[in-house]
Write an enzyme that holds these catalytic residues in place. Sequence first.
Site, PDB file in Angstrom:
ATOM      1  N   LYS A 250       0.860  -1.192   0.000  1.00 39.77           N
ATOM      2  CA  LYS A 250       0.000   0.000   0.000  1.00 39.77           C
ATOM      3  C   LYS A 250       0.893   1.238   0.000  1.00 39.77           C
ATOM      4  O   LYS A 250       1.755   1.403   0.882  1.00 39.77           O
ATOM      5  CB  LYS A 250      -0.850  -0.050   1.273  1.00 39.77           C
TER       6      LYS A 250
HETATM    7  O1  G3P Z   1      -9.452   1.803   4.825  1.00 41.14           O
HETATM    8  C1  G3P Z   1      -9.050   3.037   5.272  1.00 41.14           C
HETATM    9  C2  G3P Z   1      -9.340   3.197   6.711  1.00 41.14           C
HETATM   10  O2  G3P Z   1      -8.518   2.427   7.510  1.00 41.14           O
HETATM   11  C3  G3P Z   1      -9.522   4.580   7.194  1.00 41.14           C
HETATM   12  O3  G3P Z   1     -10.762   4.542   7.738  1.00 41.14           O
HETATM   13  O4  G3P Z   1     -12.619   5.264   9.143  1.00 41.14           O
HETATM   14  O5  G3P Z   1     -10.259   5.888   9.750  1.00 41.14           O
HETATM   15  O6  G3P Z   1     -11.377   6.945   7.802  1.00 41.14           O
HETATM   16  P1  G3P Z   1     -11.287   5.738   8.667  1.00 41.14           P
END
Ligand code: G3P
Length: 197
Positions: free
Chosen positions: A89
Amino acid sequence: MKFFVDTADIAEIKDLTATGLLDGVTTNPSLVAKSLAEKGAGRDFRQLIKEICAIVDGPVSAEVAAVDVEGMLEEGRLLAKIAKNVAVKVPLTWDGLKACKALTGEGTMVNVTLCFSANQALLAAKAGATFVSPFVGRLDDIGLDGMELVREIRAIYDNYPDLSTEILAASIRTVNHVKQAALIGADVATVPAAILK
Ligand code: G3P
């Protein structure tokens, strides 16, 4: 639509694998740090990714921490050696695109993450990304419509069938996000375990 789980929690991953619903895993440095802090005695990042790769047949995203292309390539190549199903990634930056191009050329799956615009997604596809990760929830957080970005990327990629990059809807926060991603035709949604359940 494929389901990935957005976690580095081994117990959660095992539990979901048993349902047959899981097609892959995405991790990020925060999720890895959380998992290592909770249950990490004797484990490090690479061991954790190795363990996840042994549980899940599908792609397992492991993120680089470097922000320069040389550092991303160094880390990415080490991550790719862990298992065949590692997807490295990298961030959707200029250096990230260069790293994507190089790693893809070496036969490594690459997930280009932190996508916030349709033009960025076009660049990621042109750089050979295996997956592009539009951050739906983070766009919603700043008053925009994250799903609109997924819709735009779907429309653009569908205009150019030679682009093989899969749309991986990320930063998914609700079951409605999952439904909307499926309606739009995202190839994958990466979903926190609680939302998937
Ligand atoms: O897949 C991306 C993720 O880990 C971020 O998610 O909810 O922290 O914006 P969030």
